[in-house]
Design a protein around this motif. Structure first.
Motif, short mmCIF file in Angstrom:
data_model
loop_
_atom_site.label_atom_id
_atom_site.label_comp_id
_atom_site.label_asym_id
_atom_site.label_seq_id
_atom_site.Cartn_x
_atom_site.Cartn_y
_atom_site.Cartn_z
N GLU A 119 0.81 -1.22 0.00
CA GLU A 119 0.00 0.00 0.00
C GLU A 119 0.85 1.27 0.00
OE1 GLU A 119 -3.06 2.20 3.07
OE2 GLU A 119 -3.28 0.03 2.78
N ASN A 120 1.92 1.27 0.76
CA ASN A 120 2.69 2.51 0.93
C ASN A 120 3.99 2.55 0.14
OD1 ASN A 120 0.91 3.82 2.82
ND2 ASN A 120 1.58 2.32 4.33
N VAL A 121 4.40 1.43 -0.45
CA VAL A 121 5.66 1.42 -1.17
C VAL A 121 5.49 0.90 -2.60
CG1 VAL A 121 8.05 0.59 -1.22
CG2 VAL A 121 6.97 1.13 0.97
N THR A 122 5.22 -0.37 -2.76
CA THR A 122 5.36 -0.95 -4.11
C THR A 122 4.30 -0.44 -5.09
OG1 THR A 122 4.05 -2.97 -3.70
CG2 THR A 122 6.39 -3.03 -3.10
N ILE A 123 3.05 -0.33 -4.65
CA ILE A 123 2.02 0.17 -5.57
C ILE A 123 2.28 1.64 -5.93
CG2 ILE A 123 -0.44 0.60 -5.94
CD1 ILE A 123 -1.06 -1.80 -4.18
N PRO A 124 2.51 2.52 -4.95
CA PRO A 124 2.81 3.91 -5.32
C PRO A 124 4.04 4.06 -6.21
CG PRO A 124 2.21 3.80 -3.00
CD PRO A 124 2.36 2.38 -3.48
N VAL A 125 5.09 3.27 -5.95
CA VAL A 125 6.30 3.37 -6.76
C VAL A 125 6.03 2.94 -8.20
CG1 VAL A 125 8.58 2.35 -7.14
CG2 VAL A 125 7.96 3.21 -4.88
N ALA A 126 5.36 1.80 -8.38
CA ALA A 126 5.05 1.34 -9.73
C ALA A 126 4.13 2.32 -10.45
CB ALA A 126 4.42 -0.05 -9.69
N ILE A 148 -5.00 -1.45 -2.92
CA ILE A 148 -5.18 -0.84 -4.24
C ILE A 148 -6.25 0.24 -4.21
CG2 ILE A 148 -6.89 -2.50 -5.14
CD1 ILE A 148 -3.88 -1.01 -7.07
N LEU A 149 -7.30 0.06 -3.41
CA LEU A 149 -8.35 1.08 -3.35
C LEU A 149 -7.88 2.32 -2.61
CD1 LEU A 149 -11.43 -1.23 -2.78
CD2 LEU A 149 -11.08 0.29 -4.74
N THR A 150 -7.03 2.15 -1.62
CA THR A 150 -6.48 3.31 -0.93
C THR A 150 -5.57 4.11 -1.84
OG1 THR A 150 -6.61 2.18 1.21
CG2 THR A 150 -5.11 4.06 1.06
N VAL A 151 -4.72 3.43 -2.60
CA VAL A 151 -3.85 4.15 -3.53
C VAL A 151 -4.68 4.81 -4.62
CG1 VAL A 151 -1.99 3.90 -5.21
CG2 VAL A 151 -1.87 2.68 -3.04
N LYS A 152 -5.70 4.13 -5.10
CA LYS A 152 -6.58 4.73 -6.11
C LYS A 152 -7.15 6.05 -5.60
CE LYS A 152 -11.08 4.12 -8.30
NZ LYS A 152 -12.26 3.25 -8.49
N GLY A 316 12.52 5.16 -6.71
CA GLY A 316 11.54 5.20 -5.64
C GLY A 316 11.53 3.99 -4.73
N LEU A 317 12.18 2.90 -5.12
CA LEU A 317 12.19 1.70 -4.29
C LEU A 317 13.23 1.81 -3.18
CD1 LEU A 317 11.95 -1.40 -6.69
CD2 LEU A 317 10.22 -0.60 -5.05
N PRO A 318 12.93 1.33 -1.98
CA PRO A 318 13.94 1.27 -0.94
C PRO A 318 15.10 0.37 -1.35
CG PRO A 318 11.74 0.93 -0.03
CD PRO A 318 11.60 0.89 -1.52
N ALA A 319 16.28 0.64 -0.81
CA ALA A 319 17.48 -0.10 -1.20
C ALA A 319 17.33 -1.60 -1.00
CB ALA A 319 18.68 0.43 -0.41
N GLU A 320 16.65 -2.00 0.08
CA GLU A 320 16.47 -3.43 0.35
C GLU A 320 15.72 -4.12 -0.79
OE1 GLU A 320 14.09 -6.37 3.49
OE2 GLU A 320 13.91 -4.20 3.64
N LEU A 321 14.69 -3.46 -1.29
CA LEU A 321 13.90 -4.04 -2.37
C LEU A 321 14.67 -4.03 -3.68
CD1 LEU A 321 11.74 -3.51 -0.14
CD2 LEU A 321 10.09 -3.17 -2.00
N VAL A 322 15.44 -2.96 -3.91
CA VAL A 322 16.27 -2.90 -5.11
C VAL A 322 17.24 -4.07 -5.13
CG1 VAL A 322 18.06 -1.61 -6.33
CG2 VAL A 322 16.07 -0.41 -5.39
#
Length: 451
Positions: A119-126, A148-152, A316-322
């Motif tokens: 909700e707060n990282v991967t969807i907003p970044v993509a 997804i509805l919150t990001v929408k 936009g991705l955190p280093a750990e996810l990158v």
């Protein structure tokens, strides 16, 4: 009462309770946007008509105010002029099949270890990566409902940059025994199928997705479709196997997703059923996602192409996810390339066109190799280069036709007076080189310039 029902109920209250505030905030933000004038470039307006040289597009608030040329439409005072000389001005692009929860990792099942960050990282970044790639509207076809509805909602409010989201939330599945990841919601009976479809619609989804049709009863499938249609929503389902297609047609599915490739043609009974459906209606849509799922991009992915290391895909991705994505690609083992795949895909696409099926542009962004920063232009290139479809038709599929398939064509999809100001400009001429769409120089979404 199930946990799912409680969560959806809370989400309905939260979204509904913020409706008035959201509308007021949106109006305030639009009033603060300075009017824009795009001046000088060639205009492809999304209708399929010939390009207009030396165009002028006036934008006020979140709408397109006027469209003309430098001779027919002088720019009034008070507008911020933006030169589009040497560029082609195009409606904002659509992608009608995305999965914003993923972040480019080649093992999508593994990625659910980050479900708490969707909700707060991967969807907003993509979402922001797709917007920067010129995609101003997407249809997300399987994600946890709350995320997804919150990001929408946040994107609609203008507090988060991203395309306009049309979402399915979790796909309704007939798989009642597996341990499901949160982009699925199992049904247990015909009344439960109807109730869960209704809950999703009440929560604010824009489309219903069915999955594992072969594990649903005919009554369950028909109940989901009937509930969606009674509320004006379309139903999508996979169209990979012959069983998928037969059950989908029998149930009244509106839009098939993906495409099988084992044989060059559909079986005669499916051809007959498709022909009957097209003749009787309602329209039959098909989103073939031709680059994904072992289809036309697999031979390229098998070479471990450099584009998976493009920094744009990590923005936009955190280093750990990158690091996790990079490690995933280092370990990636592509499937075997079937030499008949390309021929079979092209023949099946031609067969669908001949039968009168409406092809829909979607990429399956989020699946292996379908990166949010790259998938849209790469699949457009496949439609032109591999499928042999002319660039103007492909651009129309990516703009006005997509908006029409989503039922949003009165508000968006073309550069026309009164519609939302979703506009991009690319250097060069995409009618000659479709890959000019790769890196838009200007991106405007609802009147706000993001690039």
């Amino acid at each position: 009462m199930s946990v799912t029902r409680v969560l959806l109920g809370v989400l309905i209250v939260v979204v509904g309770g913020h409706g008035l505030v959201t509308a007021r905030q949106s109006q305030q933000r639009q009033s603060q946007i300075k009017p824009l004038a795009l001046v000088g470039g060639s205009l492809i307006d999304g209708t399929g008509g010939p390009p207009v040289r030396n165009s002028v597009v006036l934008i006020r608030g979140n709408r397109i105010e006027k469209v003309g040329t430098i001779t027919s439409l002088p720019v009034p005072g008070g507008y911020d002029p933006i030169s589009t000389d040497g560029m082609t001005v195009v409606p904002g692009l659509w992608d009608m099949h995305v999965h914003l929860i993923y972040s480019g990792h080649p093992n999508t099942g593994y990625w659910f270890k980050y479900a708490s960050q969707f909700e707060n990282v991967t969807i907003p970044v993509a979402a922001e990566q797709m917007l920067m790639a010129g995609v101003t509207s997407v249809r997300d076809l399987a994600a946890p409902a709350q995320a997804i509805l919150t990001v929408k909602k946040r994107i609609a409010e203008g507090t988060l940059p991203g395309p306009t989201l049309y979402v399915a939330g979790p796909a309704l599945t007939g798989n009642r025994t597996a341990t499901l990841t949160p982009q699925f919601m199992a049904i247990s009976s015909e009344p439960d199928a109807r109730a869960k479809a209704r809950q999703l619609i009440d929560a604010g989804v824009d489309v219903i997705k069915m999955f594992n049709l072969e594990q649903m009863s005919p009554d369950e499938r028909r109940a989901i479709v009937a509930e969606a249609h009674s509320r004006g929503l379309k139903v999508v389902a996979h169209g990979i196997t012959d069983t998928d297609i037969r059950l989908g047609l029998e149930s009244g599915v509106d839009d098939f997703q993906h495409l099988g490739w084992a044989t060059p043609e559909f079986p005669p009974d499916i051809v007959t059923a498709i022909r009957a459906r097209v003749r009787a209606g309602p329209p039959l849509y098909w989103t073939p996602t031709v680059g994904a799922n072992g289809l036309l991009n697999l031979p390229y992915l098998a070479t471990r192409p450099e584009f998976v290391d493009d920094p744009a895909g990590f923005r936009g991705l955190p280093a750990e996810l990158v690091d996790d994505v990079r490690n995933g690609w280092a370990a990636y083992q592509p499937g075997a390339v079937d030499p008949n795949t390309a021929t079979n895909v092209k023949r099946r696409i031609a067969q669908l066109q001949a039968l009168g099926v409406i092809l829909v542009f979607g990429t399956d962004e989020g699946s292996v190799g379908q990166l949010p920063s790259q998938s849209t232009w790469m699949d457009a290139d496949l439609w032109v280069r591999e499928l042999g479809i002319d660039p103007m038709t492909v651009i129309r599929k990516m703009t006005s036709d997509a908006a029409r398939a989503m039922g949003a064509d009165r508000e968006t999809g073309t550069i026309s007076e009164g519609k939302y100001a979703d506009v991009i400009a690319v250097r060069g001429d995409p009618l000659r080189h479709i890959d000019a769409l790769r890196e838009p120089k200007i991106v405007i979404k609802h009147g706000r310039r993001h690039k």
